[in-house]
Write a protein that holds these residues in place. Sequence first.
Motif, PDB file in Angstrom:
ATOM      1  N   ALA A   1       0.938  -1.074   0.054  1.00  0.00           N
ATOM      2  CA  ALA A   1      -0.067  -0.078  -0.047  1.00  0.00           C
ATOM      3  C   ALA A   1       0.933   1.199  -0.061  1.00  0.00           C
ATOM      4  O   ALA A   1       2.107   1.281   0.429  1.00  0.00           O
TER       5      ALA A   1
ATOM      6  N   SER B   1      -0.773   5.958   2.955  1.00  0.00           N
ATOM      7  CA  SER B   1      -2.062   5.502   3.479  1.00  0.00           C
ATOM      8  C   SER B   1      -2.029   4.274   4.341  1.00  0.00           C
ATOM      9  O   SER B   1      -3.158   3.931   5.078  1.00  0.00           O
TER      10      SER B   1
ATOM     11  N   GLY C   1      -2.535   1.274   4.101  1.00  0.00           N
ATOM     12  CA  GLY C   1      -3.602   0.218   4.068  1.00  0.00           C
ATOM     13  C   GLY C   1      -4.283   0.055   5.289  1.00  0.00           C
ATOM     14  O   GLY C   1      -4.236   0.729   6.455  1.00  0.00           O
TER      15      GLY C   1
ATOM     16  N   GLU D   1      -4.245  -7.819  -6.420  1.00  0.00           N
ATOM     17  CA  GLU D   1      -4.451  -6.186  -6.261  1.00  0.00           C
ATOM     18  C   GLU D   1      -5.324  -6.017  -4.951  1.00  0.00           C
ATOM     19  O   GLU D   1      -4.901  -4.967  -4.222  1.00  0.00           O
ATOM     20  N   PRO D   2      -6.374  -6.575  -4.545  1.00  0.00           N
ATOM     21  CA  PRO D   2      -7.078  -6.555  -3.169  1.00  0.00           C
ATOM     22  C   PRO D   2      -6.010  -6.579  -2.059  1.00  0.00           C
ATOM     23  O   PRO D   2      -6.043  -5.895  -1.197  1.00  0.00           O
TER      24      PRO D   2
ATOM     25  N   THR E   1      -2.811  -5.909  -2.072  1.00  0.00           N
ATOM     26  CA  THR E   1      -1.868  -4.950  -1.986  1.00  0.00           C
ATOM     27  C   THR E   1      -2.674  -3.404  -1.366  1.00  0.00           C
ATOM     28  O   THR E   1      -1.993  -2.458  -1.045  1.00  0.00           O
ATOM     29  N   GLN E   2      -3.867  -3.606  -1.574  1.00  0.00           N
ATOM     30  CA  GLN E   2      -4.620  -2.509  -1.024  1.00  0.00           C
ATOM     31  C   GLN E   2      -4.908  -2.583   0.611  1.00  0.00           C
ATOM     32  O   GLN E   2      -5.347  -1.480   1.152  1.00  0.00           O
ATOM     33  N   ARG E   3      -4.549  -3.797   1.185  1.00  0.00           N
ATOM     34  CA  ARG E   3      -5.129  -3.972   2.430  1.00  0.00           C
ATOM     35  C   ARG E   3      -3.613  -4.018   3.284  1.00  0.00           C
ATOM     36  O   ARG E   3      -3.769  -4.051   4.568  1.00  0.00           O
TER      37      ARG E   3
ATOM     38  N   HIS F   1       0.655  -3.410   3.966  1.00  0.00           N
ATOM     39  CA  HIS F   1       1.628  -2.569   3.617  1.00  0.00           C
ATOM     40  C   HIS F   1       2.637  -3.365   2.724  1.00  0.00           C
ATOM     41  O   HIS F   1       3.198  -2.469   1.968  1.00  0.00           O
TER      42      HIS F   1
END
Length: 351
Positions: free
Chosen positions: A74, A78, A80, A106-107, A109-111, A113
């Motif tokens: 992330a 931000s 994550g 992808e999901p 990597t958004q949640r 670090h």
Amino acid sequence: MTGRNISRHESDSPASELKMREWWIHVGLICIPLVAVYLHVPPPQLSPALHKWHSGGEVFHFRGRRIFYRGRGALLDSYGALGSSDVVILLHGFPTSSYDWNKIWEPLTQRFHRVIALDFLGFGFSDKPRPHHYSVFEQASVVEALVARLGLSSQRVNLVAHDYGDTVALELLYRSDQNRTGHLTLNSLCLSNGGLFPETHYPRLLQRLLKDSTFLAPLLTRLTNYMIFKKGIGEVFGPYTQPTDAEFWDMWTSLRYNDGNLVLDSILQYINQRLIHRERWVGALTSTFVPLHMIYGPLDPVNPHPQFIPLYRQLVQRSTVTILDEHISHYPQLEDPTSFLNAYFNFIHSF
């Protein structure tokens, strides 16, 4: 009349046998160059999707061997949803590669670090030495070396594993709980559809032949082609969750990269290693206090539900379990990535 017919038939027999023998010789002479050409068929070209996965990765060296990995996280501003220190490492199964995680990459990597996936030695885009004694212990050391290289040895890491990766994860769990030098410090462990217990694991016929037959294995590894591979992999997916032709081809391409088909028999010795080291690895699973979760596709023919799940629940009482829809089989992260992610995030948020 009958006697004359028999006599004529008997007199013609040697000539017929000679013609038949000559026919087989001609067939053999034709087949030899064809087989020779076939055995040297170059590996297929990477598809755009697989090329993108490859080009997004890096390589590090482990004992002189090149190991492919991908690492992403992330944005630093931000952090994550889980905070800046959260790391998840993805351990793939046999005979595929880190690309098994592409649908949930992808999901994640958004949640988290940091999200890290590697190709074990002998798999995917990593080196595939031969002859070589492939072992679960060595693969665990590969993971530890990667974590050290990335400067994450002081971090508590989350492991997500599938199939072959489950057993590597158990060796890492054992080392962590025993406080072995260079070990990972585990924050959590999520397993999926792996042969944790030798008594409930049913490898496919080709796998049994490859791991047990010193005579047939070299021949089978060279003669295995895309159609045989596709049929074998297709059998461990559910009837409604079969890969597309492009996905089958990407699996085959990653296997054929660096002649990976020629080391399958050596890698498959991990099945025998599970039996030999059952006490070590199952013991680590049943005694640990690291949070555990199992995400399971119940149609799995390799680790079938009637035997596997009851034994898992009996032996691993500290673990939580998510059983996905009844049509999901051996590759849950590819067959139902949304449900797989939901189950994993629910587990992570529960502690």
